[in-house]
Design a protein around this motif. Structure first.
Motif, PDB file in Angstrom:
ATOM      1  N   HIS A 258       0.923  -1.148  -0.030  1.00 51.31           N
ATOM      2  CA  HIS A 258       0.111   0.089   0.075  1.00 51.31           C
ATOM      3  C   HIS A 258       0.917   1.232  -0.045  1.00 51.31           C
ATOM      4  N   PRO A 259       0.607   2.245  -0.814  1.00 53.59           N
ATOM      5  CA  PRO A 259       1.199   3.543  -0.875  1.00 53.59           C
ATOM      6  C   PRO A 259       1.412   4.320   0.483  1.00 53.59           C
ATOM      7  N   PRO A 260       2.572   4.969   0.571  1.00 54.35           N
ATOM      8  CA  PRO A 260       2.370   5.778   1.895  1.00 54.35           C
ATOM      9  C   PRO A 260       1.697   6.928   1.622  1.00 54.35           C
ATOM     10  N   PRO A 261       1.639   7.836   2.808  1.00 61.08           N
ATOM     11  CA  PRO A 261       0.654   8.838   2.643  1.00 61.08           C
ATOM     12  C   PRO A 261       1.444   9.978   1.885  1.00 61.08           C
ATOM     13  N   THR A 262       0.559  10.994   1.226  1.00 62.75           N
ATOM     14  CA  THR A 262       0.965  11.874   0.265  1.00 62.75           C
ATOM     15  C   THR A 262       2.137  12.600   0.792  1.00 62.75           C
ATOM     16  N   LYS A 289       2.582   7.408  -5.083  1.00 58.34           N
ATOM     17  CA  LYS A 289       1.579   7.045  -6.210  1.00 58.34           C
ATOM     18  C   LYS A 289       2.149   5.723  -6.762  1.00 58.34           C
ATOM     19  N   GLY A 290       3.005   5.132  -5.952  1.00 57.81           N
ATOM     20  CA  GLY A 290       3.569   3.743  -6.347  1.00 57.81           C
ATOM     21  C   GLY A 290       4.618   3.714  -7.258  1.00 57.81           C
ATOM     22  N   ARG A 291       4.947   5.030  -7.439  1.00 52.75           N
ATOM     23  CA  ARG A 291       6.120   4.855  -8.980  1.00 52.75           C
ATOM     24  C   ARG A 291       7.476   4.681  -8.307  1.00 52.75           C
ATOM     25  N   PHE A 292       7.938   4.022  -9.139  1.00 55.39           N
ATOM     26  CA  PHE A 292       9.383   3.235  -8.940  1.00 55.39           C
ATOM     27  C   PHE A 292      10.486   4.425  -8.796  1.00 55.39           C
ATOM     28  N   LEU A 293      11.207   4.475  -7.769  1.00 55.55           N
ATOM     29  CA  LEU A 293      12.364   5.464  -7.483  1.00 55.55           C
ATOM     30  C   LEU A 293      13.715   4.876  -7.231  1.00 55.55           C
ATOM     31  N   LEU A 421      -3.224   2.446  -9.483  1.00 56.03           N
ATOM     32  CA  LEU A 421      -1.982   3.678  -9.280  1.00 56.03           C
ATOM     33  C   LEU A 421      -1.532   3.687 -10.763  1.00 56.03           C
ATOM     34  N   LEU A 422      -0.620   4.792 -10.796  1.00 54.81           N
ATOM     35  CA  LEU A 422      -0.003   5.177 -12.184  1.00 54.81           C
ATOM     36  C   LEU A 422      -1.086   5.234 -13.138  1.00 54.81           C
TER      37      LEU A 422
END
Length: 422
Positions: A258-262, A289-293, A421-422
């Protein structure tokens, strides 16, 4: 050759190169010069992997003899428990505790119920049987013996708290027999863990209130007991409110990622270990937003999976980038509960004493840090990274990296699609 001084194996059992030609009579002190490891001599006998491990072994010149260390760290067990387990070689657990552990009670409440199961609670009936009390009845004036049956259902205080919880929408059962209570809790393990947890918390808190009545002449209110029984259950990984920063739509479902807070970033870490002590530590960093970093993996040699997962967190120090400091906070998530508890306790201790282990000091550079426990299903990408690290170390900062395998990309897309997401 037969002595165990590198991790938990002697030299004859290490699956790596050792040059013993003309060196079979060397002693350990042959590799120590002026209180330090003699790297040149180590390189003539051992492979580079073993040399790397040996150099991590500290030498304390002020000690007169070698010291013994635990083979397995961060297991959550005392030395006595580890020794007992080793001597009996996994003795079968007590029947109740095969399912009772699944209720995920706080340790002190779990211990209370363990004593309750073995009739080791100092109730008036317990004391009367041992001629330590002249009365076996309930001190609240219920007119019944204060035995286990009474403590879990017949007491007037228990009945009032159950009525209050039922009024709040919780369908809590009433019991008149302790064995019926245990059977119902056992059924809750497969159907309703939350209510089972709340019930166990309530019985414990009613007992604590009873002790206050005996020694301090006052009791906790019914509202206080009911509210705290629910609160304890909330903190036991049934409802994951990790921080006041979570919004209503940010409850963590630890059965999936699950994504973290904004404005936050999340770092999932994991470790993999083979029977030949080949080890891998890996992790993946994503935004809200679940984007790969970023993704990383480090190959190593070790024998303790818990220690490896701690090392995976400590290795983050080498990966810290300036853009990470701009995030509102960082969540470090793993599936080893003991390590997550260890790290959370370290942060709590820092908040009180302002002292923190130097290996964890880099965490203070972030605006906020939260350590979160996840089930394995919520840590799939980190698990992939850890297993890939068994082959080679890597660092990916772009999804277009040709070294990223399709399995990693497929899992990333699958988790993002599941959450929209995404």
């Amino acid at each position: 050759m037969q002595d165990t001084w590198i991790l938990d194996r002697n030299l004859t059992h290490w699956p790596t190169f050792i040059n013993i030609q003309n060196n079979q009579y060397l002693l350990l002190n042959s590799f120590i010069s002026n209180g330090c490891w003699d790297i040149e001599k180590l390189n003539t006998v051992f492979s580079k992997h073993l040399v790397k491990l040996i150099l991590k072994i500290p030498i304390w010149n002020n000690r007169e003899a070698d010291s013994v260390v635990l083979k397995t760290k961060f297991s959550g067990k005392s030395i006595t428990a580890l020794a007992y387990e080793a001597s009996l070689n996994h003795k079968e657990e007590v029947v109740h505790w095969k399912w009772f552990k699944k209720l995920k009670l706080k340790p002190k409440i779990e211990f209370f119920w363990w004593r309750l199961c073995y009739d080791a609670i100092p109730s008036n009936t317990f004391l009367f049987k041992r001629k330590l009390s002249n009365c076996s009845g309930c001190p609240r004036g219920c007119g019944e013996d204060e035995d286990n049956n009474h403590l879990v259902g017949s007491c007037s205080k228990i009945k009032k708290v159950i009525d209050l919880l039922n009024g709040w929408g919780f369908k809590m059962p009433r019991f008149h027999d302790f064995e019926d209570c245990l059977e119902s809790l056992k059924n809750d393990v497969g159907t309703n863990l939350l209510f089972g947890n709340i019930f166990c918390n309530m019985v414990f808190l009613v007992w604590k209130s009873r002790c206050k009545f005996i020694h301090d002449k006052y009791e906790d209110s019914d509202n206080y007991i009911a509210a705290n029984a629910i609160s304890f259950a909330v903190r036991s990984n049934f409802i994951h409110l990790q921080s006041e920063n979570w919004g209503a739509n940010q409850l963590l479902l630890n059965s999936t990622w699950h994504p973290p807070p904004t404005g936050w970033i999340k770092i999932n870490i994991d470790a993999a270990l083979k029977r030949n002590h080949l080890a891998g530590m890996g992790g993946v960093i994503r935004d809200d937003k679940g984007r790969f970093l970023m993704a990383f993996g480090n190959k190593s040699l070790h024998w303790d999976i818990s220690h490896l997962e701690l090392m995976a967190v400590l290795d983050l120090k080498k990966l810290v980038k300036d853009w990470m400091m701009e995030a509102q906070g960082v969540i470090v998530e793993g599936d080893n509960l003991n390590i997550i508890k260890l790290l959370n306790n370290a942060v709590k201790e820092w908040k009180v004493s302002k002292n923190i282990d130097e290996n964890l000091a880099f965490l203070l550079e972030f605006k906020q840090v939260v350590f979160s426990h996840s089930l394995r299903n919520g840590n799939k990408l980190a698990d992939i990274c850890a297993n890939l690290a068994l082959v080679r170390s890597f660092l990916w900062e772009d999804l277009h990296d040709a070294m990223i395998p399709p399995s990693f990309l497929y899992c990333l897309k699958e988790e993002c699609d599941a959450l929209g997401l995404l």
